[in-house]
Scaffold this motif. Structure first.
Motif, PDB file in Angstrom:
ATOM      1  N   TYR A 152       0.804  -1.210   0.000  1.00 29.26           N
ATOM      2  CA  TYR A 152       0.000   0.000   0.000  1.00 29.26           C
ATOM      3  C   TYR A 152       0.843   1.269   0.000  1.00 29.26           C
ATOM      4  CZ  TYR A 152      -3.121   3.618   1.585  1.00 29.26           C
ATOM      5  OH  TYR A 152      -3.805   4.794   1.702  1.00 29.26           O
ATOM      6  N   LEU A 153       1.812   1.364   0.942  1.00 29.31           N
ATOM      7  CA  LEU A 153       2.611   2.595   1.038  1.00 29.31           C
ATOM      8  C   LEU A 153       3.488   2.762  -0.194  1.00 29.31           C
ATOM      9  CD1 LEU A 153       3.526   2.691   4.849  1.00 29.31           C
ATOM     10  CD2 LEU A 153       1.793   3.998   3.630  1.00 29.31           C
ATOM     11  N   ASN A 160       2.350   9.729  -5.903  1.00 25.16           N
ATOM     12  CA  ASN A 160       3.069  10.965  -5.568  1.00 25.16           C
ATOM     13  C   ASN A 160       4.165  11.258  -6.568  1.00 25.16           C
ATOM     14  OD1 ASN A 160       2.455  12.372  -3.331  1.00 25.16           O
ATOM     15  ND2 ASN A 160       3.643  11.117  -1.913  1.00 25.16           N
TER      16      ASN A 160
ATOM     17  N   GLN B  42       5.993  11.991   1.552  1.00 27.86           N
ATOM     18  CA  GLN B  42       5.170  10.858   1.122  1.00 27.86           C
ATOM     19  C   GLN B  42       3.824  10.821   1.842  1.00 27.86           C
ATOM     20  OE1 GLN B  42       5.857   8.197  -0.759  1.00 27.86           O
ATOM     21  NE2 GLN B  42       7.973   8.550  -1.252  1.00 27.86           N
ATOM     22  N   SER B  43       3.720  11.514   2.997  1.00 32.26           N
ATOM     23  CA  SER B  43       2.528  11.471   3.854  1.00 32.26           C
ATOM     24  C   SER B  43       2.169  10.057   4.285  1.00 32.26           C
ATOM     25  CB  SER B  43       1.296  12.055   3.128  1.00 32.26           C
ATOM     26  OG  SER B  43       1.604  13.081   2.267  1.00 32.26           O
ATOM     27  N   SER B  44       3.154   9.171   4.381  1.00 27.16           N
ATOM     28  CA  SER B  44       2.863   7.785   4.747  1.00 27.16           C
ATOM     29  C   SER B  44       2.120   7.685   6.064  1.00 27.16           C
ATOM     30  CB  SER B  44       4.168   6.982   4.868  1.00 27.16           C
ATOM     31  OG  SER B  44       4.869   6.927   3.663  1.00 27.16           O
ATOM     32  N   LEU B  47      -1.548   8.883   5.705  1.00 28.57           N
ATOM     33  CA  LEU B  47      -2.368   7.927   4.937  1.00 28.57           C
ATOM     34  C   LEU B  47      -2.598   6.659   5.743  1.00 28.57           C
ATOM     35  CD1 LEU B  47      -0.576   8.395   1.496  1.00 28.57           C
ATOM     36  CD2 LEU B  47      -2.831   9.286   2.112  1.00 28.57           C
ATOM     37  N   SER B  48      -1.568   6.248   6.503  1.00 24.71           N
ATOM     38  CA  SER B  48      -1.695   5.024   7.308  1.00 24.71           C
ATOM     39  C   SER B  48      -2.785   5.141   8.353  1.00 24.71           C
ATOM     40  CB  SER B  48      -0.365   4.722   8.016  1.00 24.71           C
ATOM     41  OG  SER B  48       0.657   4.439   7.101  1.00 24.71           O
ATOM     42  N   ARG B  53      -5.766  12.023   0.544  1.00 27.75           N
ATOM     43  CA  ARG B  53      -4.877  13.029  -0.062  1.00 27.75           C
ATOM     44  C   ARG B  53      -5.522  14.405  -0.059  1.00 27.75           C
ATOM     45  NH1 ARG B  53      -0.291  11.706  -1.314  1.00 27.75           N
ATOM     46  NH2 ARG B  53       0.181   9.512  -1.612  1.00 27.75           N
ATOM     47  N   VAL B 217       2.965  -9.839   7.973  1.00 25.69           N
ATOM     48  CA  VAL B 217       2.270  -9.260   6.828  1.00 25.69           C
ATOM     49  C   VAL B 217       1.102  -8.370   7.259  1.00 25.69           C
ATOM     50  CG1 VAL B 217       0.669 -11.163   6.406  1.00 25.69           C
ATOM     51  CG2 VAL B 217       1.448  -9.757   4.513  1.00 25.69           C
ATOM     52  N   LYS B 220       1.878  -4.859   7.062  1.00 28.57           N
ATOM     53  CA  LYS B 220       1.933  -4.323   5.707  1.00 28.57           C
ATOM     54  C   LYS B 220       0.526  -4.036   5.183  1.00 28.57           C
ATOM     55  CE  LYS B 220       5.476  -5.977   2.648  1.00 28.57           C
ATOM     56  NZ  LYS B 220       5.871  -6.942   1.617  1.00 28.57           N
ATOM     57  N   GLU B 221      -0.436  -4.810   5.685  1.00 28.29           N
ATOM     58  CA  GLU B 221      -1.815  -4.674   5.217  1.00 28.29           C
ATOM     59  C   GLU B 221      -2.540  -3.496   5.871  1.00 28.29           C
ATOM     60  OE1 GLU B 221      -2.373  -9.546   4.687  1.00 28.29           O
ATOM     61  OE2 GLU B 221      -3.450  -8.456   6.273  1.00 28.29           O
ATOM     62  N   PRO B 223      -2.011  -0.369   6.776  1.00 29.56           N
ATOM     63  CA  PRO B 223      -2.107   0.988   6.221  1.00 29.56           C
ATOM     64  C   PRO B 223      -3.154   1.117   5.115  1.00 29.56           C
ATOM     65  CG  PRO B 223       0.197   0.321   6.349  1.00 29.56           C
ATOM     66  CD  PRO B 223      -0.625  -0.886   6.687  1.00 29.56           C
ATOM     67  N   SER B 224      -3.417   0.044   4.362  1.00 27.69           N
ATOM     68  CA  SER B 224      -4.397   0.199   3.270  1.00 27.69           C
ATOM     69  C   SER B 224      -5.811   0.324   3.812  1.00 27.69           C
ATOM     70  CB  SER B 224      -4.300  -0.912   2.247  1.00 27.69           C
ATOM     71  OG  SER B 224      -4.204  -2.155   2.819  1.00 27.69           O
TER      72      SER B 224
END
Ligand SMILES: Nc1ncnc2c1ncn2[C@@H]1O[C@H](COP(=O)(O)OP(=O)(O)OP(=O)(O)O)[C@@H](O)[C@H]1O
Ligand SMILES: Nc1ncnc2c1ncn2[C@@H]1O[C@H](COP(=O)(O)OP(=O)(O)OP(=O)(O)O)[C@@H](O)[C@H]1O
Ligand SMILES: [Mg+2]
Ligand SMILES: [Mg+2]
Lengths: 256, 256
Positions: A152-153, A160, B42-44, B47-48, B53, B217, B220-221, B223-224
């Protein structure tokens, strides 16, 4: 002559250095004369090819920021046909240093100009940012490549980046053409790879390389031996993937 | 009051954002008032935690670079007790913008000063660089934390970073104290994790957190879905690890 390829992505840890090092090494193995320019203060590309910290000066910072002759900042690597212009911590303050310099977006372009005739390919490894070093890489490059991890990131970072590159092109009026996106560290045991990998292919279509670099621990181990993957473990999946990738990159370059 | 913790590492993709987001969320879950400041273009982190945006302005760039009142750049997150000052692409040219500004290393410090009394903790997520935003984070922070992946390039990056932080401290005379190193994305199926993880513990001793964040994992998932790991999957190993980590961080802070 001197076809210049930049590895660009402001998202960190997506495989820019791993791709730059192994693309450069594969091109050299194919008999091309290659220069790898390390523009990252971390010196990851330089260390990955066996240079030691004591052997990083003069390097790209001195050639771009301090007026050292570019040729004097280049060293041979252990791989025949591959030379390196090392990175160093002096690059960390490049933006501050270049802020007031005239034509600050073209300093790398003029440093590399005299070298292009001596190499078939020049590969630029960029830091994870969109500061002046990456802008310089974009204006010096004939092509730029974007490694992306299918998560996702990583995907958000890509959206971006594409906007930012368009703005840089419009602002400076000069930037390499987009060679494509390469999916790296793909792990098909994870749904997120299938889902986000699929979403990236859906959105960017043929701009995404057919070749994917799957997660392979040998790629993580190779840098500690100062070796490219072909040298470290020629038969592993990572080495095969980067040979395939290089073939596809050359095909895309030929199609211009 | 307003204990400020910065997540710093110029090596990319080592888990700065994942650690900043989940540390902030765990502290809020424990009942503390927390502000997460996203200093990455990146605004990670934003967004997380579910910001879109379209909802990033005004954010940290406007508060630091454009004189917007810091309080006006803060939003509530979905997690009770956790507020966010979002990052945006305007941060990408912070170094160029701040190059000529007086006390350029202290602009974040003065922006946060008025806010400290309103929060128990302020967590700063930094970009993967040692430019002025990271320097500002170091001078604003009471403590700084370094997430590191136990692999060769991660370890090399750490050696770089520690030198650079010492230089920044010496230059500006002010920087947070070192809270420690946290090993992230550790995968004990790989020799490189054992080897490099061991080498980092050997070299840095008690400065390395006992708690490690293993590869999971679910991290990793999450943030979406715009969720911290406690919200996304409270029972997974990643959530447990970040709860343990937060406990250890608080203990280390108490020991000063
Ligand atoms: N396909 C792969 N499989 C497993 N590990 C990989 C793979 N590609 C890269 N790595 C490892 O992942 C880490 C990040 O890769 P790398 O340093 O190349 O990314 P980067 O984008 O250059 O990072 P930075 O943003 O810091 O410059 C490194 O430790 C590298 O060895
Ligand atoms: N323990 C973990 N297990 C699995 N994946 C993880 C873990 N920690 C982080 N990740 C994933 O790895 C990627 C990189 O993490 P993250 O973005 O937090 O690193 P970063 O240091 O903030 O990167 P950048 O340098 O770009 O700011 C993200 O996709 C994240 O979801
Ligand atoms: Mg790199
Ligand atoms: Mg981050």
């Amino acid at each position: 002559e001197g076809t210049t390829i930049a590895l660009v992505n402001n998202k960190g840890g997506v495989g820019k250095t791993t791709t730059a090092v192994n693309l450069a090494a594969c091109l050299a193995d194919d008999g091309h004369r290659v220069l790898l320019v390390d523009l990252d203060a971390q010196s990851s590309a330089s260390l990955s090819l066996g240079l030691t910290r004591a052997n990083l000066f003069p390097g790209s910072a001195e050639a771009i920021l301090d007026g050292v002759q570019p040729r004097d900042a280049i060293r041979a690597s252990r791989i025949s046909g591959l030379s390196i212009m090392p990175g160093s911590m002096s690059l960390a303050s490049a933006d501050i240093y270049l802020a007031d310099v005239e034509n600050r977006e073209l300093v790398l372009h003029s440093a590399l100009k005299q070298l292009r005739s001596e190499y078939d390919f020049i590969v630029l490894d960029c830091p994870p940012s969109l500061g002046l070093l990456t802008v310089n890489a974009l204006t010096s490059a004939d092509f730029f490549l974007v490694p992306v991890t299918p998560d996702y990131l990583g995907f958000e970072g890509l959206l971006n980046l594409m906007d930012a590159v368009d703005r840089i092109k419009a602002g400076i009026g000069k930037a390499g053409s987009f060679l494509g996106i390469v999916l790296t560290m793909a792990d098909y045991r994870q749904n997120v790879t299938k889902e986000i990998g699929g979403a990236i292919r859906q959105k960017y279509g043929h701009l995404v390389f057919l070749t994917e670099i799957k997660v392979n621990v040998r790629l993580k181990e190779a840098p500690s031996f100062g070796k490219a993957i072909n040298e470290y473990d020629k038969g592993c999946s990572g080495a095969k993937a980067y040979r395939e990738f290089t073939k596809e990159a050359l095909k895309r370059i030929d199609q211009g």
